[in-house]
Each structure stands twice: as C-alpha cells, then as structure tokens.
Design a protein around this motif. Sequence first.
Motif, mmCIF file in Angstrom:
data_model
loop_
_atom_site.group_PDB
_atom_site.id
_atom_site.type_symbol
_atom_site.label_atom_id
_atom_site.label_comp_id
_atom_site.label_asym_id
_atom_site.label_seq_id
_atom_site.Cartn_x
_atom_site.Cartn_y
_atom_site.Cartn_z
ATOM 1 N N PHE A 156 -17.101 -27.303 14.470
ATOM 2 C CA PHE A 156 -15.927 -26.589 13.984
ATOM 3 C C PHE A 156 -14.915 -26.458 15.112
ATOM 4 O O PHE A 156 -15.264 -26.089 16.232
ATOM 5 N N TYR A 157 -13.653 -26.764 14.801
ATOM 6 C CA TYR A 157 -12.563 -26.453 15.735
ATOM 7 C C TYR A 157 -11.788 -25.288 15.133
ATOM 8 O O TYR A 157 -11.301 -25.366 14.009
ATOM 9 N N TYR A 158 -11.666 -24.206 15.869
ATOM 10 C CA TYR A 158 -11.116 -22.990 15.290
ATOM 11 C C TYR A 158 -10.194 -22.233 16.242
ATOM 12 O O TYR A 158 -9.643 -21.191 15.870
ATOM 13 N N VAL A 159 -10.008 -22.719 17.497
ATOM 14 C CA VAL A 159 -9.185 -21.987 18.466
ATOM 15 C C VAL A 159 -7.713 -22.351 18.262
ATOM 16 O O VAL A 159 -7.060 -22.933 19.128
ATOM 17 N N PHE A 160 -7.189 -21.999 17.095
ATOM 18 C CA PHE A 160 -5.819 -22.382 16.751
ATOM 19 C C PHE A 160 -4.790 -21.590 17.551
ATOM 20 O O PHE A 160 -3.646 -22.019 17.665
ATOM 21 N N GLY A 161 -5.171 -20.430 18.065
ATOM 22 C CA GLY A 161 -4.246 -19.689 18.919
ATOM 23 C C GLY A 161 -3.937 -20.454 20.192
ATOM 24 O O GLY A 161 -2.765 -20.605 20.583
ATOM 25 N N PHE A 162 -4.973 -20.969 20.851
ATOM 26 C CA PHE A 162 -4.773 -21.817 22.024
ATOM 27 C C PHE A 162 -3.979 -23.065 21.659
ATOM 28 O O PHE A 162 -3.082 -23.492 22.391
ATOM 29 N N LEU A 163 -4.331 -23.660 20.518
ATOM 30 C CA LEU A 163 -3.668 -24.892 20.104
ATOM 31 C C LEU A 163 -2.171 -24.658 19.859
ATOM 32 O O LEU A 163 -1.340 -25.505 20.209
ATOM 33 N N LEU A 164 -1.824 -23.518 19.269
ATOM 34 C CA LEU A 164 -0.411 -23.219 19.025
ATOM 35 C C LEU A 164 0.361 -23.075 20.329
ATOM 36 O O LEU A 164 1.484 -23.578 20.467
ATOM 37 N N LEU A 165 -0.249 -22.409 21.321
ATOM 38 C CA LEU A 165 0.405 -22.285 22.629
ATOM 39 C C LEU A 165 0.619 -23.649 23.277
ATOM 40 O O LEU A 165 1.708 -23.952 23.786
ATOM 41 N N VAL A 166 -0.420 -24.478 23.242
ATOM 42 C CA VAL A 166 -0.314 -25.811 23.842
ATOM 43 C C VAL A 166 0.709 -26.648 23.084
ATOM 44 O O VAL A 166 1.455 -27.437 23.681
ATOM 45 N N PHE A 167 0.781 -26.492 21.768
ATOM 46 C CA PHE A 167 1.746 -27.242 20.962
ATOM 47 C C PHE A 167 3.182 -26.860 21.333
ATOM 48 O O PHE A 167 4.055 -27.725 21.453
ATOM 49 N N LEU A 168 3.432 -25.569 21.519
ATOM 50 C CA LEU A 168 4.770 -25.130 21.927
ATOM 51 C C LEU A 168 5.123 -25.682 23.308
ATOM 52 O O LEU A 168 6.257 -26.112 23.548
ATOM 53 N N ILE A 169 4.130 -25.692 24.211
ATOM 54 C CA ILE A 169 4.364 -26.255 25.545
ATOM 55 C C ILE A 169 4.651 -27.754 25.443
ATOM 56 O O ILE A 169 5.506 -28.299 26.156
ATOM 57 N N LEU A 170 3.959 -28.440 24.515
ATOM 58 C CA LEU A 170 4.194 -29.876 24.313
ATOM 59 C C LEU A 170 5.631 -30.139 23.852
ATOM 60 O O LEU A 170 6.270 -31.092 24.325
ATOM 61 N N ILE A 171 6.136 -29.313 22.949
ATOM 62 C CA ILE A 171 7.510 -29.495 22.472
ATOM 63 C C ILE A 171 8.504 -29.338 23.625
ATOM 64 O O ILE A 171 9.436 -30.138 23.784
ATOM 65 N N ILE A 172 8.295 -28.311 24.445
ATOM 66 C CA ILE A 172 9.186 -28.102 25.598
ATOM 67 C C ILE A 172 9.089 -29.272 26.568
ATOM 68 O O ILE A 172 10.101 -29.764 27.090
ATOM 69 N N THR A 173 7.863 -29.745 26.816
ATOM 70 C CA THR A 173 7.664 -30.872 27.727
ATOM 71 C C THR A 173 8.369 -32.126 27.220
ATOM 72 O O THR A 173 9.038 -32.830 27.984
ATOM 73 N N CYS A 174 8.216 -32.412 25.927
ATOM 74 C CA CYS A 174 8.876 -33.603 25.361
ATOM 75 C C CYS A 174 10.395 -33.501 25.464
ATOM 76 O O CYS A 174 11.077 -34.496 25.772
ATOM 77 N N ALA A 175 10.945 -32.304 25.214
ATOM 78 C CA ALA A 175 12.395 -32.137 25.299
ATOM 79 C C ALA A 175 12.885 -32.351 26.727
ATOM 80 O O ALA A 175 13.896 -33.037 26.957
ATOM 81 N N GLU A 176 12.163 -31.813 27.698
ATOM 82 C CA GLU A 176 12.603 -31.928 29.088
ATOM 83 C C GLU A 176 12.447 -33.345 29.617
ATOM 84 O O GLU A 176 13.334 -33.867 30.309
ATOM 85 N N ILE A 177 11.335 -34.002 29.292
ATOM 86 C CA ILE A 177 11.139 -35.366 29.771
ATOM 87 C C ILE A 177 12.152 -36.312 29.122
ATOM 88 O O ILE A 177 12.588 -37.296 29.735
ATOM 89 N N THR A 178 12.569 -36.000 27.883
ATOM 90 C CA THR A 178 13.601 -36.812 27.230
ATOM 91 C C THR A 178 14.924 -36.718 27.978
ATOM 92 O O THR A 178 15.592 -37.730 28.229
ATOM 93 N N MET A 179 15.299 -35.501 28.377
ATOM 94 C CA MET A 179 16.552 -35.327 29.121
ATOM 95 C C MET A 179 16.498 -36.024 30.481
ATOM 96 O O MET A 179 17.456 -36.687 30.904
ATOM 97 N N VAL A 180 15.367 -35.897 31.161
ATOM 98 C CA VAL A 180 15.228 -36.533 32.480
ATOM 99 C C VAL A 180 15.308 -38.045 32.360
ATOM 100 O O VAL A 180 16.043 -38.720 33.111
ATOM 101 N N MET A 181 14.574 -38.644 31.400
ATOM 102 C CA MET A 181 14.549 -40.093 31.266
ATOM 103 C C MET A 181 15.903 -40.631 30.806
ATOM 104 O O MET A 181 16.327 -41.709 31.242
#
Length: 562
Positions: free
Chosen positions: A531-556
Amino acid sequence: HCSRRPHHSARSRRQMLAVRLALLLGAARAFYLPGVAPREYGTGERVELKVNKLTSTKTQLPYEYYALPFCRPDEVVVVAENLGELLRGDRIMNSMYELKMGVDETCKVLCRKELTEKEAAEFALRIDEDYRVHWVMDNLPSATKYVDETNPAKPLTIYDLGFPLGFRGSGEIPGTAVGRAYLNNHLLLTVKFHKDPSSFEGSRIVGFEVEPSSIKHSYSGTWRGAETQLSTCGGAVSTPLGMSGAAEAVFTYDVKWEVSDIKWASRWDTYLLMGDEQIHWFSIVNSLMIVLFLTGLLAMIMLRTLHRDLRRYNDAEAKEEAAEEGGWKLVHGDVFRPPQRPALLSVYVGTGVQVLGMSVVTMCFAVAGFLSPANRGALMTALLLLFTAMGVLAGFVSARLYKALSGSDWRMTTLKTAVMFPGIIFIVFFSLNMFIWGQKSSGAVPFGTFFALLVLWFGISVPLVYLGAFFGYRRPKIEPPTKTNMIPRTVPEHAWYTQPVFSVLIGGLLPFGAVFIELFFILSSIWLHQFYYVFGFLLLVFLILIITCAEITMVMCYFQLC
C-alpha cells in the motif's frame, strides 16, 4: 392578539430550524465512506471469508485463486468489482471456509484433493516463483505477522500482505529435501475483534492474520469427509507435504479468535505502519535544496544580467551604444514568434494541463482520506474518472494557446488533443494486455472492461475536450506583451552546453532529483504489491516539483535565447 402572531410564527420557524440542524448533525456523525462502514457480528454469526488472487514479486503476473487446484465450492460466486479492482487484477470470490464469530476451531478439514502429477507440478512452479495468497475478511486483507528484532530493546511487528503459497526445502528445515517444493496446506487463522457495549452491540473485526504450515496428513480407515479423524493434528511432529509428484493433499485450518483493544477506525494502522518516515523527510529536504539552488541561480541571473542590461539601456551617456541592442532586448522581438508546429505544442500543453488537474485533484482527495486503502480500487477509479473529466481543461487550454499562436484549424487540433496522448497509452496498454492474456493471468483486463474504457474515452472524454475547445476558441486572442519582428533574427552559433540533447538531459535531471526518492517508494509499492498511502508527503513533493520545473524552464530559456 393579532400582533402576537408574527412573533409566534418567527419563534416556530427558529424551532424548526434548530430541529433540522440537529438532524443534520446526527446524520453527519453517522457518515462513513462508501464500502468502508463498520459491521457488527453477533456471537456465533457466520463470518464470510473470500479469496482474492495470487501475486508474485518475481513475475508480476496475478492469477485467480482457483487457477490452482484448491478446494472450491460447488458454485463460485464472483463479488461485484469496480473499475479500479479489475485493472489491478483483483478477482474476489467465495470460499468453502466456515468461520463463526467467537467460535474456535482446531484442525478442521476443508477437503481432500488427489493431485495429479501435472497439478502438483503447477503448485511447485508457483511456489518456486514465490507466489503469495491473498484473502479478504470483512474488507480486511489477510496478512502474515513477522517480528523484526533488529533492535532487541524495541522489537517491531511487521505485517506482510497475504501468506506464502509454500516454500522450498533446505537443510535448516527438518524433514525437507533441499530444493523441493512444499505446499502450505494447513492454516492458522487468527481473527481479532473489538467490543464496546457502550457504543455498539456485537463485535467488530479489527485484525486478520494467517500463519501457514505444511503437513502431510494421515488418517486411519477410509476417508469420511469432514468427520475424518486426522492423526497428524494436535501438535504432533509431522512431515511437510511435498509437491514432487502425484500426491494426496488434505487441506485443514485452525481458527482462533482474540479480543483486541484496537478500535475499528484504527484497524488499518498495522497494515500501514510507516517505519521509513525519516526517509520521506529526507526526500523533502533534498527537494528543497534543489529548489533553493535553482532560486539562487535565478536570482543571480536577475541581479547580474538584467541589472546590467537595464543600467545600459537607461544610461543617458551611452545612447549611441544602446542603439545596438543586446541582452533581453536582443530577443524581445522574436521570443513570442509562433513555432513551426503550433498545433503540436497546443496539444502537448493541453494534455499536460489535463494530467496536472487530474493529479492535483486526486492528491487532494487522497490527503483528505477519501481514497483509503480500505476502499479497494478507489484510487485507480478516481484517476480514470478525473482524467476523463479534465478533458474540458485540456480542450480549453489547447484552443486558447492555438488561437494565440495564430492557428486556424482548431477542430483538428482539438481532435489531436482528445486522441493523441490517450491513444498512445491505449495502444501500449492493449498490446501489453494481449501478452498478459496469453499467460491466462487475472491481470489481463476483460474485453468488457476495454469496452467500458472506450465508452469513457469516446463517449465522455472526447465530447468534453470539444466542449472546452469551443469555449476556449471563442475567448479573445491572447496578445503578447511585445510586438514580434516581421523578419526573424539570425540565430548565432550556440555553445555546446545549449545543444538540444544536453539541454533536455540537464533540464530533466534537476526535477527528477527533486522527486526520485518519493518516486522510488511509489514504484516499490507497485512492484512489491504494497500500500502507498503517504499522500501528504507526496503532495509536498509534487508542489516542490512544480516550482522546480518552472524555475528550470526559466533558466534554460534564458541560456538558450541570450
């Protein structure tokens, strides 16, 4: 007297409102998610034990329980399943096991099977492939209990889903031959229940443990069914049941009922024990470090490069030098030029928004507890339905972007948005399903389910995409903040580190580094049937992923254009 009527009328309305609120509060206290409401059993009441499937971490191919020659009832009844359960390979059916609440059983005979050499070889093959048996009782999966004594001061009880079909003999197991397969034909079923007379009547099941063992049963006289007295019961030393040829297999079981202090609402805690919480926090810290690195990189670009450009542009003494454009001004007339394939870009962006919307809504529901593991198949069903519903967003965004890029054939672009990405997934899924179907695995999706998926796709998703595109294309065109030059600027030679292949690798490396630990847990849960159930951690990591993708897009983009 007439003047008092409005006062009495207002008071009666307030009383009625209070009664309605009280009824609503009472209903709220009795609210349970569908399929996961508690059930109380009276003493001696029959408790149904259902069989599910066989799974293996070696082959990843699930099989129906009755695909092997187990004891089966005269009429096999398949429990109604949702779409998510069918896609996961669940096949829940009735069984011959008889359990009554609070009634212990010792060495109860289930049936006797005269296994042919072929059937014994089939058992031996599945044992060699490390298959585990999965049962369900009161919507609770069977589990095998292990005690981890790595830390003697604090031993840890671990529950492993299902129980092993059998084992291979070794020198450490007495009475076994090395490498020979042995079938677990005797099971100790430990059922834990909770009582609370002040809250409810009867007993609620809060635990279901299975302890398997292999016994080559023997008896005197002729076989008399369930009335046969076995001489190998009662704790006597017995020989394991080997699967090296035709054999007689007698299937038996013990039932032990234990009172537990665990409440019904907490009965899943033992299955979802998280012993790796620190690793998840490390994953978040790792992701935050990548975000800080990219933020610092962006800040350096903004402070150094842009500040230098703006100072040069605004310097009154350097007007002649400023006449020759550089920096951001060098590309401002070309950055909003439509690409060579505007329709393809619009399709990609629209589909990306569809997947993003599905992911965000699914995780919000999961964090709120609506996609509990107790509701089997709910997560997969929610993903499919939300992806279908988010077709409106896909069509809307795709059409608006396509219009902003001066596209005119919005109908064909909308069709590509509705068909391209789901079509690729469907073709891959159908091809893999044909191989699984050839192996006669329960993981193969039935053709009736394929028809239901096609109805979801063409009957709901495609019309929703067209609906969103219709409203999106009717909206005013998005105008860029700067005017695009009529003649494209000649692109100078790029440095080696700005080449497309290297840029793609570097642009994807940092977002992957931000989520790879959590991605490891997700894939491990899939391949190891956990069972995978730690969706709270996953939501935090997902938000960090969105920020990372936005910033790396601007840099590139800056490195590519300037």
